[in-house]
Scaffold this motif. Structure first.
Motif, short mmCIF file in Angstrom:
data_model
loop_
_atom_site.label_atom_id
_atom_site.label_comp_id
_atom_site.label_asym_id
_atom_site.label_seq_id
_atom_site.Cartn_x
_atom_site.Cartn_y
_atom_site.Cartn_z
N ARG A 182 0.83 -1.21 0.00
CA ARG A 182 0.00 0.00 0.00
C ARG A 182 0.87 1.26 0.00
O ARG A 182 0.60 2.22 -0.74
N LEU A 183 1.91 1.25 0.82
CA LEU A 183 2.80 2.41 0.87
C LEU A 183 3.58 2.58 -0.42
O LEU A 183 3.83 3.71 -0.87
N ALA A 184 3.97 1.46 -1.05
CA ALA A 184 4.73 1.55 -2.30
C ALA A 184 3.88 2.11 -3.43
O ALA A 184 4.40 2.78 -4.33
N ARG A 185 2.56 1.86 -3.38
CA ARG A 185 1.67 2.40 -4.42
C ARG A 185 1.48 3.90 -4.26
O ARG A 185 0.92 4.55 -5.15
N GLY A 186 1.89 4.43 -3.12
CA GLY A 186 1.73 5.85 -2.89
C GLY A 186 0.39 6.21 -2.31
O GLY A 186 0.03 7.39 -2.26
N ARG B 106 14.61 1.41 9.15
CA ARG B 106 15.79 2.16 9.58
C ARG B 106 15.84 3.54 8.93
O ARG B 106 16.17 4.54 9.58
N ILE B 107 15.52 3.61 7.64
CA ILE B 107 15.54 4.90 6.94
C ILE B 107 14.51 5.84 7.56
O ILE B 107 14.79 7.03 7.81
N TYR B 108 13.32 5.33 7.83
CA TYR B 108 12.28 6.17 8.43
C TYR B 108 12.70 6.67 9.81
O TYR B 108 12.51 7.85 10.15
N LEU B 109 13.29 5.78 10.61
CA LEU B 109 13.67 6.15 11.98
C LEU B 109 14.81 7.17 12.00
O LEU B 109 15.02 7.84 13.02
N ARG B 110 15.52 7.29 10.88
CA ARG B 110 16.55 8.34 10.80
C ARG B 110 15.93 9.71 10.56
O ARG B 110 16.62 10.73 10.53
N GLY B 111 14.61 9.72 10.36
CA GLY B 111 13.91 10.99 10.23
C GLY B 111 13.62 11.41 8.81
O GLY B 111 13.28 12.58 8.56
N VAL C 280 12.47 9.67 1.88
CA VAL C 280 13.44 8.70 1.37
C VAL C 280 12.97 7.27 1.67
O VAL C 280 13.17 6.36 0.86
N ALA C 281 12.34 7.08 2.82
CA ALA C 281 11.84 5.75 3.18
C ALA C 281 10.79 5.29 2.17
O ALA C 281 10.82 4.14 1.71
N ARG C 282 9.86 6.17 1.82
CA ARG C 282 8.85 5.81 0.83
C ARG C 282 9.49 5.54 -0.53
O ARG C 282 9.10 4.62 -1.26
N ALA C 283 10.50 6.35 -0.87
CA ALA C 283 11.19 6.17 -2.15
C ALA C 283 11.89 4.81 -2.20
O ALA C 283 11.97 4.18 -3.27
N HIS C 284 12.37 4.36 -1.05
CA HIS C 284 13.03 3.05 -0.99
C HIS C 284 12.07 1.94 -1.42
O HIS C 284 12.47 1.00 -2.13
#
Length: 278
Positions: A40-44, A93-98, A102-106
């Protein structure tokens, strides 16, 4: 004894097989719920609370991160699901770095997208049948729980449950086998016909009776018909000037069988057999 052990191991293997299948279903359900959220998150799709999604994924990931997934997904699917778990850990981990962007882009990178597609193709063949009262597509709560209708409380330790069950079965079979062997031993004790007038104590009174046969394990008593004995009653019977305690094992209006609390030895039995008969 051997038969009891065979039953014990058969039941234990059945429990292990049942619990193992149940554990695999739970692992698949966890992976399925994680995949639904990430897809769901990857679909945007707009998420009302990305933090809740992350919290949910953290909880689910903690359940499977250290598991060997081979039994649950099979060797042919192992690489795809291990990659999926690794990608999930990187996303968190990317999200927790703030950096939520970028996390969604991953999740939209080619490698991650291909892996999500590969997992989606495999999940329909791995899902266990849902229980009749299952409620699909439960909405998320404020903590991110129940996003896919999968219970999140996996606090019970499977090995501990199996250990307790095995211990209980072992204790039961040990006790059962002990009673069985004791009963067989009592039945095999050599019995001697006698006619030995005596007295016995029961129901807080003393009565006259006659011992009609005896073994090391117990004795047959002709009791006072006016005061019949009941099964399970405690009695004391005078044998060779000694009061011997026992329990009534069977009874009818005229006779009863007494099981000694402490078996007589062979010398005592023979001494009673040789006592004068009247």
């Amino acid at each position: 004894m051997a038969r009891g052990l065979r039953i014990y191991f058969a039941v234990l293997l059945l429990l292990l097989g049942t619990q193992s299948a149940r554990a695999n279903c739970l692992v698949i359900a966890v992976l399925d719920s994680m995949h639904s959220v990430e897809q769901r998150l990857a679909r945007g799709d707009d998420s009302p609370d990305l933090a809740a999604d992350i919290l949910f994924l953290q909880r689910e990931l903690a359940l499977v991160a250290d598991l060997d997934l081979t039994d649950a997904v099979g060797p042919a699917n192992l690489a795809a699901f291990e990659t999926f778990v690794d990608n999930t850990a990187v996303f968190i981990r990317i999200y927790l770095r703030g950096d939520a962007v970028v996390a969604r882009a991953h999740l939209r990178t080619r490698a991650v997208a291909d892996n999500l597609h590969a997992v989606a193709a495999r999940l329909p063949y791995l899902r266990c049948d849902a229980p009749p009262n299952a409620t699909p597509d439960l909405p998320a709560d404020e903590t991110g729980s129940n996003l896919s209708g999968v219970a999140l409380n996996f606090s019970l330790n499977l090995r501990r449950i199996l250990g307790v069950l095995a211990a209980l079965i072992g204790v039961f079979l040990t006790v059962f086998t002990g009673f069985h062997l004791r009963a067989r031993k009592h039945r095999r004790e050599k019995r001697h016909r006698i006619h030995y007038p005596t007295s016995y104590e029961a129901m807080n009174s003393t009565f006259d009776g006659v011992l009609l046969d005896v073994s090391a394990a117990g004795v047959k008593l002709r009791h006072d018909p006016m005061h019949p004995l009941t099964i399970g009653a405690k009695v004391k019977v005078r044998i060779l000037d000694t009061w011997t305690a026992g329990t009534i094992q069977w009874a009818n209006p005229n006779y009863s069988g007494i099981l000694f609390s402490h078996p007589m030895n062979t010398r005592e039995v023979l001494k009673l057999v040789r006592a004068p008969k009247t």
